[in-house]
Design an enzyme around this catalytic site. Structure first.
Site, PDB file in Angstrom:
ATOM      1  N   ARG A 166      31.784  39.365  44.597  1.00 40.65           N
ATOM      2  CA  ARG A 166      32.664  38.729  43.609  1.00 40.65           C
ATOM      3  C   ARG A 166      32.588  37.195  43.662  1.00 40.65           C
ATOM      4  NH1 ARG A 166      33.035  43.600  42.327  1.00 40.65           N
ATOM      5  NH2 ARG A 166      34.916  44.545  41.462  1.00 40.65           N
ATOM      6  N   SER A 242      40.527  45.113  38.643  1.00 41.40           N
ATOM      7  CA  SER A 242      41.007  44.808  39.993  1.00 41.40           C
ATOM      8  C   SER A 242      41.705  43.454  39.980  1.00 41.40           C
ATOM      9  CB  SER A 242      39.845  44.674  40.970  1.00 41.40           C
ATOM     10  OG  SER A 242      39.117  45.859  41.021  1.00 41.40           O
ATOM     11  N   GLU A 340      41.608  38.250  42.407  1.00 40.91           N
ATOM     12  CA  GLU A 340      40.303  38.095  41.783  1.00 40.91           C
ATOM     13  C   GLU A 340      40.452  37.552  40.373  1.00 40.91           C
ATOM     14  OE1 GLU A 340      36.387  40.698  40.734  1.00 40.91           O
ATOM     15  OE2 GLU A 340      38.346  41.545  40.396  1.00 40.91           O
TER      16      GLU A 340
HETATM   17  N1  EPU Z   1      42.486  53.844  47.680  1.00 44.42           N
HETATM   18  C1  EPU Z   1      43.773  54.136  48.115  1.00 44.42           C
HETATM   19  N2  EPU Z   1      44.687  54.526  47.182  1.00 44.42           N
HETATM   20  C2  EPU Z   1      44.373  54.672  45.873  1.00 44.42           C
HETATM   21  C3  EPU Z   1      43.081  54.369  45.417  1.00 44.42           C
HETATM   22  C4  EPU Z   1      42.127  53.967  46.365  1.00 44.42           C
HETATM   23  O1  EPU Z   1      44.081  54.041  49.284  1.00 44.42           O
HETATM   24  O2  EPU Z   1      45.275  55.043  45.101  1.00 44.42           O
HETATM   25  C5  EPU Z   1      41.487  53.417  48.696  1.00 44.42           C
HETATM   26  C6  EPU Z   1      40.710  54.618  49.213  1.00 44.42           C
HETATM   27  O3  EPU Z   1      40.497  54.399  50.595  1.00 44.42           O
HETATM   28  C7  EPU Z   1      39.402  54.503  48.461  1.00 44.42           C
HETATM   29  C8  EPU Z   1      39.245  53.013  48.413  1.00 44.42           C
HETATM   30  O4  EPU Z   1      40.558  52.514  48.144  1.00 44.42           O
HETATM   31  O5  EPU Z   1      38.356  55.115  49.144  1.00 44.42           O
HETATM   32  C9  EPU Z   1      38.259  52.484  47.397  1.00 44.42           C
HETATM   33  O6  EPU Z   1      38.698  52.813  46.088  1.00 44.42           O
HETATM   34  P1  EPU Z   1      37.716  52.676  44.835  1.00 44.42           P
HETATM   35  O7  EPU Z   1      36.465  53.423  45.064  1.00 44.42           O
HETATM   36  O8  EPU Z   1      38.496  52.977  43.603  1.00 44.42           O
HETATM   37  O9  EPU Z   1      37.254  51.146  44.855  1.00 44.42           O
HETATM   38  P2  EPU Z   1      37.981  49.767  45.133  1.00 44.42           P
HETATM   39  O10 EPU Z   1      37.426  49.178  46.362  1.00 44.42           O
HETATM   40  O11 EPU Z   1      39.458  49.943  45.069  1.00 44.42           O
HETATM   41  C10 EPU Z   1      36.138  48.376  43.890  1.00 44.42           C
HETATM   42  C11 EPU Z   1      36.048  47.357  42.794  1.00 44.42           C
HETATM   43  C12 EPU Z   1      36.241  48.013  41.438  1.00 44.42           C
HETATM   44  C13 EPU Z   1      35.135  49.050  41.251  1.00 44.42           C
HETATM   45  C14 EPU Z   1      35.226  50.063  42.406  1.00 44.42           C
HETATM   46  C15 EPU Z   1      34.072  51.020  42.380  1.00 44.42           C
HETATM   47  C16 EPU Z   1      36.830  45.314  43.844  1.00 44.42           C
HETATM   48  C17 EPU Z   1      37.876  44.247  43.875  1.00 44.42           C
HETATM   49  N3  EPU Z   1      37.050  46.324  43.011  1.00 44.42           N
HETATM   50  O12 EPU Z   1      37.462  48.903  43.866  1.00 44.42           O
HETATM   51  O13 EPU Z   1      36.078  47.007  40.442  1.00 44.42           O
HETATM   52  O14 EPU Z   1      35.268  49.722  40.011  1.00 44.42           O
HETATM   53  O15 EPU Z   1      35.158  49.367  43.687  1.00 44.42           O
HETATM   54  O16 EPU Z   1      32.916  50.360  42.770  1.00 44.42           O
HETATM   55  O17 EPU Z   1      35.844  45.193  44.555  1.00 44.42           O
HETATM   56  C18 EPU Z   1      37.090  45.535  38.890  1.00 44.42           C
HETATM   57  O18 EPU Z   1      36.523  44.620  39.484  1.00 44.42           O
HETATM   58  O19 EPU Z   1      37.835  45.315  37.892  1.00 44.42           O
HETATM   59  C19 EPU Z   1      36.969  46.891  39.399  1.00 44.42           C
HETATM   60  C20 EPU Z   1      37.674  47.879  38.900  1.00 44.42           C
END
Ligand code: EPU
Length: 356
Positions: A166, A242, A340
């Site tokens: 990012r 995000s 972000e």
């Molecule tokens: N999780 C929870 N509770 C929830 C949802 C998720 O605890 O209700 C935890 C779980 O451990 C899960 C982890 O968060 O395994 C990761 O969740 P997710 O795969 O949804 O990804 P993220 O790290 O929360 C990042 C990006 C997203 C992108 C996803 C998929 C950032 C800031 N965000 O989210 O990007 O879609 O990975 O690659 O890095 C965006 O930038 O607008 C965006 C949505």
């Protein structure tokens, strides 16, 4: 070139915050951008200038007392072919997902995991957008831009853009200095599916797709399906994706967190660091699905990394929600959550905001 004065920005920010700009200028070419900049320097003097993309990573706290620039620069042109690779120069104003879909139709791969990301191509190069194991920085060959101060044209090779999670030079040392006009992407004729990100294989199986017969279009459908399950559609509920970045902590810090909070998830980043999902930290603090002070500013009920506008929220209410979450996460885990989303305050000063 379209010039609007005292213009509502409601349809220029996916959070759906009702604010106005003194002037909004939409331009379709580098020439028009230069004319718009000349107009700004001639008419608006000391007032601020803000360049926006699809408005999908922005939070306005109040009316914008200056000029907002918005790119409508289109174009999708092959500028080189090197073995398996195709170099495509794309206008910064093209909708990012149209670019992804157009490329896949042509049989040029690499972007499939980035399906469904809102915003424009220009912003993708600024934010190094990433999802499901792919970041655009790994596919960007060249970025072209125009200086907002003197209208001069510049270009940067992908390797000069400082891409990291990012991050890019356009968010750091060059922040607010350039309008991105074109981005050249290096795509591939061979489809090499990236399926390692958690949840992708499972969603594929649920859709009945096997790895042997997987096509890029099928993978796009899987990614769009996962996004629909987890992320709110800004057309239905205002949000900017995000809101926070996932914090990265040292191995020592992560080991200590694991002792205090067994089960805390973490993803190794190189030798000595771990990325901790902000979503998990926020959920553990009890914020998932909660509103701020009975206002329409709330935490999404399926993905707590996303803050939402349940209808008519003010930017300041979203900001208060953000700050309360940051305070609670810091208190419980000792971790600073960084937002972000770009927060647009008067002259960039958060203290000047009037809550009413
Ligand atoms: N999780 C929870 N509770 C929830 C949802 C998720 O605890 O209700 C935890 C779980 O451990 C899960 C982890 O968060 O395994 C990761 O969740 P997710 O795969 O949804 O990804 P993220 O790290 O929360 C990042 C990006 C997203 C992108 C996803 C998929 C950032 C800031 N965000 O989210 O990007 O879609 O990975 O690659 O890095 C965006 O930038 O607008 C965006 C949505």
């Amino acid at each position: 070139m379209n010039i609007y004065t005292n213009c509502s920005l409601l349809h220029y920010n996916t959070f759906g915050i009702q604010v106005r700009a003194d002037m909004l200028v939409e331009y379709e070419s580098v020439g028009e951008l230069k004319q718009a900049l000349a107009l700004y320097h001639e008419r608006m003097g000391e007032k601020p200038l803000l360049h926006i993309g699809g408005g999908s990573n922005l939070l306005f706290l109040c009316d914008f007392k200056g000029m907002v620039l918005h790119s409508l620069v289109e174009g999708y042109k092959v500028v080189g072919e090197e073995g398996d690779d195709v170099l495509v120069r794309v206008g910064a104003g093209m909708t990012f997902d149209d670019f992804v879909s157009e490329s896949l139709w042509r049989g040029w791969y690499g972007l499939e995991n980035l399906s469904g990301i809102p915003g424009q191509v220009g912003a993708s190069a600024v934010q190094n957008v990433g999802a499901y194991g792919t970041e655009v920085g790994s596919l960007i060959e060249k970025v072209e831009g125009v200086s907002l101060s003197d209208g001069s044209q510049h270009s940067w090779k992908g390797a000069e853009c400082g891409y990291a999670y990012r991050q890019s030079i356009f968010k750091q040392e060059l922040a607010g200095q350039y309008a991105i006009t074109y981005v050249t992407y290096r795509l591939h004729r061979t489809f090499r599916p990236q399926l390692e990100y958690g949840g992708v294989r499972q969603a594929m199986a649920e859709a009945g797709f096997s790895e042997d017969t997987l096509t890029a279009m099928k993978l796009r459908q899987v990614i769009l399906f996962i996004r629909r399950q987890k992320l709110p559609d800004p057309a239905v509920q205002g949000n900017a994706g995000s809101f926070f970045m996932n914090p990265v902590v040292s191995k020592r810090e992560f080991d200590s967190l694991c002792r205090r909070f067994p089960g805390i998830p973490g993803y190794r980043q190189g030798e000595d660091a771990f990325k901790v999902p902000a979503a998990w930290l926020i959920e553990q603090c009890g914020w998932k699905g909660r509103r701020w002070n009975d206002s329409p500013a709330a935490v999404h009920d399926r993905q707590p990394l996303v803050l939402v506008n349940k209808g008519g929220a003010r930017g300041t209410e979203i900001l208060h929600l953000c700050e309360d979450i940051q305070t609670d996460v810091k208190k419980k885990f000792g971790i600073e959550l960084r937002h972000e989303v770009n927060i647009v305050a008067p002259e960039g000063d958060l203290d000047d905001i009037d809550d009413d």
